[in-house]
Design a protein around this motif. Structure first.
Motif, PDB file in Angstrom:
ATOM      1  N   GLU A  49      -7.961 -15.674   1.487  1.00  0.00           N
ATOM      2  CA  GLU A  49      -8.918 -16.602   2.092  1.00  0.00           C
ATOM      3  C   GLU A  49      -8.533 -17.103   3.480  1.00  0.00           C
ATOM      4  O   GLU A  49      -9.369 -17.662   4.183  1.00  0.00           O
ATOM      5  N   SER A  50      -7.276 -16.923   3.879  1.00  0.00           N
ATOM      6  CA  SER A  50      -6.855 -17.386   5.214  1.00  0.00           C
ATOM      7  C   SER A  50      -6.453 -16.218   6.124  1.00  0.00           C
ATOM      8  O   SER A  50      -5.726 -16.398   7.090  1.00  0.00           O
ATOM      9  N   ASN A  51      -6.920 -15.035   5.748  1.00  0.00           N
ATOM     10  CA  ASN A  51      -6.738 -13.841   6.584  1.00  0.00           C
ATOM     11  C   ASN A  51      -5.274 -13.531   6.894  1.00  0.00           C
ATOM     12  O   ASN A  51      -4.939 -13.081   7.986  1.00  0.00           O
ATOM     13  N   ARG A  52      -4.393 -13.751   5.931  1.00  0.00           N
ATOM     14  CA  ARG A  52      -2.965 -13.475   6.152  1.00  0.00           C
ATOM     15  C   ARG A  52      -2.648 -12.048   5.684  1.00  0.00           C
ATOM     16  O   ARG A  52      -1.881 -11.809   4.772  1.00  0.00           O
ATOM     17  N   ARG A  53      -3.243 -11.103   6.368  1.00  0.00           N
ATOM     18  CA  ARG A  53      -3.131  -9.692   5.988  1.00  0.00           C
ATOM     19  C   ARG A  53      -1.692  -9.186   6.057  1.00  0.00           C
ATOM     20  O   ARG A  53      -1.324  -8.264   5.334  1.00  0.00           O
ATOM     21  N   PHE A  54      -0.898  -9.774   6.942  1.00  0.00           N
ATOM     22  CA  PHE A  54       0.483  -9.321   7.112  1.00  0.00           C
ATOM     23  C   PHE A  54       1.306  -9.477   5.833  1.00  0.00           C
ATOM     24  O   PHE A  54       2.352  -8.841   5.667  1.00  0.00           O
ATOM     25  N   LEU A  55       0.826 -10.313   4.895  1.00  0.00           N
ATOM     26  CA  LEU A  55       1.559 -10.510   3.638  1.00  0.00           C
ATOM     27  C   LEU A  55       1.551  -9.254   2.760  1.00  0.00           C
ATOM     28  O   LEU A  55       2.407  -9.108   1.878  1.00  0.00           O
ATOM     29  N   ALA A  56       0.611  -8.358   3.005  1.00  0.00           N
ATOM     30  CA  ALA A  56       0.483  -7.157   2.178  1.00  0.00           C
ATOM     31  C   ALA A  56       1.779  -6.340   2.149  1.00  0.00           C
ATOM     32  O   ALA A  56       2.162  -5.797   1.118  1.00  0.00           O
ATOM     33  N   LYS A  57       2.458  -6.275   3.291  1.00  0.00           N
ATOM     34  CA  LYS A  57       3.686  -5.472   3.370  1.00  0.00           C
ATOM     35  C   LYS A  57       4.768  -6.017   2.435  1.00  0.00           C
ATOM     36  O   LYS A  57       5.361  -5.274   1.648  1.00  0.00           O
ATOM     37  N   GLY A  58       5.012  -7.315   2.515  1.00  0.00           N
ATOM     38  CA  GLY A  58       6.028  -7.927   1.650  1.00  0.00           C
ATOM     39  C   GLY A  58       5.630  -7.891   0.185  1.00  0.00           C
ATOM     40  O   GLY A  58       6.458  -7.628  -0.691  1.00  0.00           O
ATOM     41  N   PHE A  59       4.354  -8.146  -0.104  1.00  0.00           N
ATOM     42  CA  PHE A  59       3.870  -8.097  -1.484  1.00  0.00           C
ATOM     43  C   PHE A  59       4.070  -6.701  -2.080  1.00  0.00           C
ATOM     44  O   PHE A  59       4.493  -6.550  -3.225  1.00  0.00           O
ATOM     45  N   ALA A  60       3.737  -5.676  -1.287  1.00  0.00           N
ATOM     46  CA  ALA A  60       3.883  -4.295  -1.757  1.00  0.00           C
ATOM     47  C   ALA A  60       5.346  -3.976  -2.055  1.00  0.00           C
ATOM     48  O   ALA A  60       5.662  -3.312  -3.055  1.00  0.00           O
ATOM     49  N   GLN A  61       6.249  -4.456  -1.210  1.00  0.00           N
ATOM     50  CA  GLN A  61       7.682  -4.242  -1.443  1.00  0.00           C
ATOM     51  C   GLN A  61       8.109  -4.830  -2.785  1.00  0.00           C
ATOM     52  O   GLN A  61       8.873  -4.207  -3.532  1.00  0.00           O
ATOM     53  N   LEU A  62       7.607  -6.016  -3.085  1.00  0.00           N
ATOM     54  CA  LEU A  62       7.971  -6.681  -4.332  1.00  0.00           C
ATOM     55  C   LEU A  62       7.443  -5.924  -5.549  1.00  0.00           C
ATOM     56  O   LEU A  62       8.123  -5.825  -6.576  1.00  0.00           O
ATOM     57  N   ILE A  63       6.232  -5.383  -5.434  1.00  0.00           N
ATOM     58  CA  ILE A  63       5.655  -4.614  -6.543  1.00  0.00           C
ATOM     59  C   ILE A  63       6.460  -3.331  -6.779  1.00  0.00           C
ATOM     60  O   ILE A  63       6.822  -3.006  -7.910  1.00  0.00           O
ATOM     61  N   VAL A  64       6.764  -2.609  -5.684  1.00  0.00           N
ATOM     62  CA  VAL A  64       7.495  -1.345  -5.806  1.00  0.00           C
ATOM     63  C   VAL A  64       8.911  -1.575  -6.326  1.00  0.00           C
ATOM     64  O   VAL A  64       9.410  -0.815  -7.165  1.00  0.00           O
ATOM     65  N   LYS A  65       9.539  -2.644  -5.872  1.00  0.00           N
ATOM     66  CA  LYS A  65      10.890  -2.962  -6.345  1.00  0.00           C
ATOM     67  C   LYS A  65      10.874  -3.252  -7.844  1.00  0.00           C
ATOM     68  O   LYS A  65      11.750  -2.821  -8.592  1.00  0.00           O
ATOM     69  N   TYR A  66       9.852  -3.963  -8.295  1.00  0.00           N
ATOM     70  CA  TYR A  66       9.707  -4.284  -9.718  1.00  0.00           C
ATOM     71  C   TYR A  66       9.466  -3.014 -10.538  1.00  0.00           C
ATOM     72  O   TYR A  66      10.008  -2.842 -11.629  1.00  0.00           O
ATOM     73  N   MET A  67       8.676  -2.105  -9.995  1.00  0.00           N
ATOM     74  CA  MET A  67       8.369  -0.854 -10.689  1.00  0.00           C
ATOM     75  C   MET A  67       9.575   0.083 -10.760  1.00  0.00           C
ATOM     76  O   MET A  67       9.661   0.923 -11.655  1.00  0.00           O
TER      77      MET A  67
END
Length: 256
Positions: A96-114
């Motif tokens: 909702e606040s257009n913080r698209r740059f967070l996608a990179k860090g979020f993706a890292q966390l998902i892949v690390k968990y997987m």
């Protein structure tokens, strides 16, 4: 011009050296995109959980009552966080606040968990948004996550689903209502898929699993295995499991 502007902004204000939750500098963003202070309060999904849907379970069981009663259309879900606190606030800001740059860090966390139980994957896809809603927001958060995950895993990212219709929000519906609500909402696009392909479907949050489960069901007859992932998993209260445990405790005390 936009690309050049983005490039120079990244040089002047890089977003891959700061904590994705509070903005503090972090020593090694690639390894851990958050600071130690945030780490101490993040709701990690690292407790006892369902082997299929990644739903936290309060009692010792392999599957939650939902997965025991209903066959899932996917092999396994991967959700590194519980949808509360800092994670809930960050996902809201992301969307909702257009913080698209967070996608990179979020993706890292998902892949690390997987990575602890990484399946063999061939294609990454994502849950689509209604065109009107995506136009208003300017992007699809699930698509951004999928693209970053695709980069990290070196896999192609394909748009395999189309949204056929809008329906009322899932937010205040129970599982049965959500399942009915999502019927016919999505369709499988024409794509060159092999029966041996293993697909990863990406979303930002898994609540009841009705939406991502429905999309997995569209894919399942045409491919090998379907896996799903999201940054966070909302907790469903497993009342049935709780009742069963309480019954066993009561019987034990009575016998004793």
């Amino acid at each position: 011009i936009k690309k050049a502007g983005k490039f120079f902004c990244q040089l002047l204000f890089p977003d891959d050296i700061k904590c994705i939750f509070c903005g503090q500098d972090v020593p090694n963003f690639e390894e851990q995109p958050y600071c130690e202070e945030c780490k101490a309060v993040l709701p990690f999904n690292n407790g006892h959980k369902c082997a299929v849907c990644d739903q936290p379970i309060e009692f010792e069981a392999k599957l939650c009552s939902f997965c025991k009663e209903r066959q899932k259309n996917f092999e396994k879900a991967f959700c590194p966080f519980i949808y509360e606190g800092k994670i809930k606030n960050s996902i809201f800001a992301f969307k909702e606040s257009n913080r698209r740059f967070l996608a990179k860090g979020f993706a890292q966390l998902i892949v690390k968990y997987m990575s602890a139980d990484m399946p063999k994957l061939d294609i990454v896809t994502y849950i689509p948004m209604a065109k009107k809603k995506q136009k208003k927001r300017g992007f699809n958060q699930s698509q951004l996550l999928a693209e970053e995950i695709g980069k990290l895993l070196n896999l192609p990212v394909l748009c395999l689903f189309s949204k056929q219709k809008d329906s009322k929000a899932q937010k205040n519906l129970n599982y049965k209502e959500r399942t009915h609500n999502v019927m016919g909402m999505f369709a499988l696009k024409k794509a060159k898929l092999k029966e041996s392909d293993n697909i990863l479907i990406v979303d930002d949050i898994i609540t009841s699993g009705a939406t991502i489960g429905y999309c997995a069901g569209l894919l399942r007859p045409k491919v090998g295995k379907v896996y799903v992932c999201a940054l966070a998993r909302e907790i469903k209260r497993d009342k049935k499991n709780k009742k069963n445990i309480l019954k066993r405790i009561f019987k034990f005390k009575k016998h004793k």
